[in-house]
Every structure is written in C-alpha cells, then in structure tokens.
Write an enzyme that holds these catalytic residues in place. Structure first.
Site, short mmCIF file in Angstrom:
data_model
loop_
_atom_site.label_atom_id
_atom_site.label_comp_id
_atom_site.label_asym_id
_atom_site.label_seq_id
_atom_site.Cartn_x
_atom_site.Cartn_y
_atom_site.Cartn_z
N ASP A 110 7.20 -10.60 -17.47
CA ASP A 110 8.72 -9.82 -17.99
C ASP A 110 9.44 -10.88 -18.41
O ASP A 110 10.12 -10.70 -19.31
CB ASP A 110 9.24 -9.15 -16.84
CG ASP A 110 8.16 -8.20 -16.25
OD1 ASP A 110 7.43 -7.42 -17.11
OD2 ASP A 110 8.24 -7.64 -15.18
N GLU A 133 13.95 -4.11 -27.03
CA GLU A 133 12.70 -3.56 -27.81
C GLU A 133 13.01 -1.85 -28.28
O GLU A 133 13.50 -1.38 -27.44
CB GLU A 133 11.42 -3.76 -26.96
CG GLU A 133 10.70 -4.92 -27.02
CD GLU A 133 9.56 -5.05 -26.27
OE1 GLU A 133 8.53 -5.56 -26.88
OE2 GLU A 133 9.31 -4.84 -24.82
N ASP A 172 14.25 -7.24 -21.52
CA ASP A 172 12.86 -6.51 -21.42
C ASP A 172 12.97 -5.66 -20.27
O ASP A 172 13.31 -5.68 -19.16
CB ASP A 172 11.82 -7.68 -21.26
CG ASP A 172 10.36 -7.02 -20.77
OD1 ASP A 172 9.98 -6.34 -21.88
OD2 ASP A 172 9.87 -6.86 -19.85
#
Length: 414
Positions: A351, A271, A187
């Site tokens: 997170d 991501e 992340d």
C-alpha cells in the site's frame, strides 16, 4: 468569476402546530404531483398528446378556484409550481431514457418533503417558510451565500431537516502552484482505509460492521411485530435510529478526514477506482461500508473551495505492481502479497508503494513551485489522446492479435 453551489443542511425544531403545517405542505406537494400525473395520462389517452408545464400551471390556477380544492390557496404557490416542474423534469428524464416512467406518490412510501425555490430566509438560528413563519433550526454554521432554493424533508425517525442550496462566486483564475513537499498520494483500500505517501495510515472505521449485531437484533424485533400495530411503528423507528447513527458516524468521519487533508496539503493524488465493479464482488459489504466514492466526492468539491489541486490517476495505472526504485513491474503480485521484494532488491510495502507511485504520477499533472514535474524512469510514456498500454495488473489491455508487436517493443524497455 465562476459560480459554484453549496448546500447547508440543518435540523428543524418545529412546534406541534408548525410540524402539522409542514406535513400539510408535504401533502399538498404530493397531491399536486398525483393530480398532474393523472391529468397527463388522461390527456394523452384522449388526444395522443401530452401536456406541457405551462399548460398544467394554468390548470393549477383554475384548480385552486374550485370549492373542493380551495385549500391549496393556504399553501405557498411556488411550492405547488415546483411540484409540476419536478413532474415535467421526470417526464424529460423518461423520454431521454435516464429514468423510468413517473409513478404516483404514496403517503406510506413517499417521505414527507417539498421544495421552495424562493422567499426562504435564515436569520439567527431560524428559517422563514412562506405561509408558516419562522421556525427554529440547529444552525451549526453561518449561511454567508445567496440562497437559491430550499428543500424540506422528514426522515424515518420523524425529524425535519432543511437543505439550503446557495450560490457563491470564485475568481476563475489558475490555481497557484503546489509545493512538492505538500503533495500527497493516497492509496484507498479495505485493510487500511487510506495509506499516505508520507507513511500515515488511517484505519478503516467499519461503522456498519460494528453496528451489525444491534442492527440484526432490532430487525428481528421488527419482523415479530404485527403489521399496522403501534408496536411495529415503534420498532420501525428504533431501526431507523440505528441506521441513522451509522450514517451520521460515517459522514462525520469522512467530513473531518477530507477537510483535514485539504487544509494540510496543497495537492492530493488519488486513483480512479471502479467502485461499481468492486461493489459486485464478495467484498461488496466492506466496499459499501467504506464509502470510497463519497470520500472522492468530498475531496473534489473541497479542493475547489480551498483552491487546492486534485489529481485523479487512471484506474489502469499499475500503482501496486510498479517498483518505485527501478520502474519494473511485478507481474506475479497477488492481492494477498502485502510485502514484496523487487528484482533490484528493494523491499516494498504494497500500500505504501502504491501511494508513492500515485503521488509520483499525480505530480506530473500538478503545477509545482520548483522546476518541472517529475518523470518516471523506465516507464514508456503514452502520447496524449491515446489509451493506456497497461492495466492495473501490469498486463496489456489490447486484443491478443494486436499486442504482439507492442510487447516486443516494450520488452527491452521494461
């Protein structure tokens, strides 16, 4: 066999005579570009038609036979031809609406550079340039691939660099399955540069922020110097050194980090962030300083080189709002909430929870050694070929008039 490209970049250490020769070759490249652009404009104004590369290449041969331009014979012929090819490519990009109309090269604005497609060799910390000879380089690694081209450029500090484009082949076979224990979710963010699903946290280096005070001081010194003076040129070089230090620190940090991740894990899950949109917010300076796009770019090609897996999760996947214990989505989560409690009683670090969800989602697309890929309970799967039904905020992305029926169907599932 699949063919891939790799670029080696080394610093050149030329002598005074060799440095002047490199500047002469860069000037020849700029001269041919401007001459070719002027010829194209002239012919189009007279006939309404343009010139092709082959036509200009024939004119270049005649140009070198003229007395006032006979000095072009002292420059490598492929360098001059490459300048015309670059001009032709610029025209094609303009007609395809990918770039603006080509402009003339200025000696002040355009950095000295040139490209040679062939006959450049590397041997024992030296590079061979046609018409110049062997020049010493700072070779940090061996060039074990076939060289397909070389680009020479001088930066704002006055240092010359060579970028060697090489090709290598890799077997075009499926990647080996990944060990589930060696798959990690990443992340990315600004508070922490990266949070791993295994709990590892990487602090943001903030190289630009740390060098901002010195950068401002040097910029003020430059603004006070008289234009055209030698002191202004010295101040400009000091400013370039500050920018170069920040750039080199950032590149060194990213290369060491991405190489370590690829060597440690079999699969990496990240991501698909909207970095262009993030760069337009009030956090743009921090977003650009973090260089998240460069981090992803390095992971993409390094996973290919090391035969590892890289799963890129859709940007509308609610990684932060999704509870990894019960599968419910916290619709009231805000950006300032670093820790939140789910209705099921689970306490989540924002997170770390996102990294774990990214890993679980990415493992659905990575072949594993043991059994099928894990599935998420409580989440409605989306059929292949259809768009996602929820965005990253846990809300629908369809228009209001077409969402009512889908919301009624999803309410009892979530």
């Amino acid at each position: 066999m699949a063919v891939y490209r790799k670029v080696y970049r080394f610093r050149i250490e030329p002598t005074q005579a060799q440095s002047e020769a490199l500047l002469g070759m860069a000037g020849a490249r700029r001269f041919v570009w401007n001459w070719g652009l002027a010829r194209r404009k002239e012919v189009y104004a007279a006939t309404g038609k343009g010139l092709t590369y082959n036509q200009q290449a024939a004119e270049l041969t005649a140009l070198k036979k003229q007395l006032e331009t006979a000095w072009l014979k002292d420059v490598d012929s492929q360098l001059l031809q490459q300048a015309l090819k670059d001009l032709d490519r610029a025209y094609q990009a303009f007609f395809s609406k990918q770039a603006g109309f080509p402009r003339f090269k200025s000696k002040k604005r355009d950095a000295p550079r040139f490209r040679i497609p062939q006959r450049v060799r590397v041997k024992e910390s030296e590079v061979y340039i046609p018409k110049v000879g062997w020049i010493r380089i700072r070779q940090s690694q061996p060039v074990d691939c076939s060289i397909k081209g070389a680009t020479f450029k001088r930066d704002a500090e006055g240092q010359w660099y060579v970028s060697l484009t090489a090709e290598f082949e890799m077997p075009d076979v499926p990647l080996p399955p990944a060990n589930p224990e060696r798959v990690v979710g990443i992340d990315l963010g600004l508070k922490d540069f990266a949070v791993m699903s295994d709990g590892t946290r990487i602090a943001p280096p903030k190289f630009y922020r740390r060098g901002l005070s010195k950068l401002r001081r040097v910029q003020r010194q430059l603004s006070r110097k008289q234009k055209g003076s030698k002191n202004r040129d010295k101040a400009r070089k000091r400013l370039s050194r500050v920018h170069a230090k920040v750039r080199n620190q950032r590149q060194d940090f990213l290369h060491k980090l991405t190489t370590g991740l690829v060597q440690k894990y079999d699969g990496l899950c990240i991501e698909d962030l909207n970095l262009r949109g993030m760069a337009k917010t009030k956090l743009s300076k921090s977003v650009l300083d973090a260089a998240l796009g460069e981090f992803r770019r390095q992971l993409e090609y390094k996973t290919i080189w090391h035969c590892k897996h890289l799963a890129v999760i859709d940007r509308y996947f609610p990684s932060s709002r999704l509870c990894r214990e019960c599968g419910s989505i916290n619709a009231n989560l805000t950006l300032s909430d670093r820790v939140w409690i789910c209705e099921c009683g689970a306490v989540h670090d924002r997170d770390l929870n996102a990294a774990c969800n990214i890993k679980a989602e990415g493992m659905r697309h990575i072949p594993l050694v043991y059994g099928p890929s894990p599935s998420r309970e409580g989440i409605v799967p989306v059929a292949a070929g259809h768009t996602e039904t929820q965005n990253a905020w846990g809300e629908g992305v369809r228009p209001a008039h077409s969402r009512q029926s889908s919301l009624n169907q999803e309410s009892h599932v979530l």
